[in-house]
Design a protein around this motif. Sequence first.
Motif, short mmCIF file in Angstrom:
data_model
loop_
_atom_site.label_atom_id
_atom_site.label_comp_id
_atom_site.label_asym_id
_atom_site.label_seq_id
_atom_site.Cartn_x
_atom_site.Cartn_y
_atom_site.Cartn_z
N LEU A 57 -20.32 38.22 0.19
CA LEU A 57 -21.36 37.30 0.65
C LEU A 57 -20.70 35.99 1.08
O LEU A 57 -19.90 35.43 0.33
N LEU A 58 -21.02 35.53 2.28
CA LEU A 58 -20.42 34.28 2.77
C LEU A 58 -21.54 33.30 3.14
O LEU A 58 -22.49 33.66 3.85
N LEU A 106 -17.78 33.38 10.66
CA LEU A 106 -18.07 34.68 11.26
C LEU A 106 -16.80 35.53 11.36
O LEU A 106 -16.84 36.74 11.15
N ALA A 107 -15.69 34.91 11.67
CA ALA A 107 -14.43 35.66 11.78
C ALA A 107 -14.01 36.20 10.41
O ALA A 107 -13.55 37.34 10.29
N ARG A 108 -14.20 35.38 9.36
CA ARG A 108 -13.88 35.85 8.00
C ARG A 108 -14.81 37.01 7.62
O ARG A 108 -14.38 37.99 7.01
N ALA A 109 -16.08 36.89 7.98
CA ALA A 109 -17.04 37.95 7.66
C ALA A 109 -16.71 39.23 8.43
O ALA A 109 -16.82 40.34 7.89
N LYS A 110 -16.32 39.08 9.66
CA LYS A 110 -15.95 40.23 10.49
C LYS A 110 -14.79 40.98 9.84
O LYS A 110 -14.78 42.20 9.75
N ASP A 111 -13.84 40.21 9.37
CA ASP A 111 -12.68 40.79 8.70
C ASP A 111 -13.11 41.49 7.40
O ASP A 111 -12.72 42.63 7.12
N ALA A 112 -13.96 40.81 6.62
CA ALA A 112 -14.42 41.38 5.34
C ALA A 112 -15.22 42.67 5.56
O ALA A 112 -15.22 43.56 4.71
N ALA A 113 -15.90 42.74 6.70
CA ALA A 113 -16.71 43.92 7.00
C ALA A 113 -15.89 45.05 7.59
O ALA A 113 -16.41 46.13 7.86
N GLY A 114 -14.61 44.77 7.83
CA GLY A 114 -13.76 45.80 8.43
C GLY A 114 -13.97 45.99 9.91
O GLY A 114 -13.67 47.02 10.48
N LEU A 115 -14.51 44.94 10.55
CA LEU A 115 -14.80 45.03 11.98
C LEU A 115 -13.68 44.43 12.83
O LEU A 115 -13.77 44.43 14.04
N ALA A 116 -12.65 43.90 12.18
CA ALA A 116 -11.60 43.22 12.93
C ALA A 116 -10.82 44.21 13.79
O ALA A 116 -10.68 45.37 13.45
#
Length: 232
Positions: A197-198, A222-232
Amino acid sequence: MTKIRPDTIAQLDQQVSECRRCPRLVAWREEVARTKRAAYANEEYWGRPVPGIGPADAALAIVGLAPAAHGGNRTGRMFTGDRSGDVLFQALYDVGLASQPTSVRRGDGLELYGTRITAPVHCAPPANKPTPAERDNCRPWLEHELDLLKPTLRAIVVLGAFGWQALLPVLAHGRPLPRPLPKFGHGVEVVIGDLRLLGCYHVSQQNTFTGRLTPAMLCDVLARAKDAAGLA
Ligand code: SF4
């Protein structure tokens, strides 16, 4: 009362858009749709609950507050057609989570990549302030949405303290909450069960016009969340 038993995100969206559980919000959203803002006098307002947008197998969710009277309540799509959305979609595009930097109307070609945008309250409230009872009325929709997303969902960005406080009881279903409960703050990051959760300041004009939330700050979360979601 609407029977809430959606089996798919598409069913959920359909059921949400027909909900009339909160008398004050039903009256307000429909009155705004009738009276309109002068700039949109020739448009037909949506005037109903605004469902979430984004794929049914999203790995990242963005949880806001509620639709804006002349934004989502006009266009029928979350954050679409107002200044808050201008900031959010530009940032989503900049970090590679949206196909275009603008979101003007339904059917404008916008696609979200692995990301679903939703809210704890689906109807535009007067003064952007839902009551606690309205928030509680709407909670089952968010519970169902997160249940349906559970197989793929890995991270959630929460825009603002209202969304944070509304979301925690939803996450408590099936996930042990840390004690003491995590407090909202910009950039706060916490793991709850299978989710990261961010926190992020809301993209309201109150925050973006004053520089409390800059595009760089938003993109960073958003970039940190993208990474955490495995979307990077
Ligand atoms: S706010 Fe939620 S519960 Fe209330 S009428 Fe709108 S969709 Fe229904």
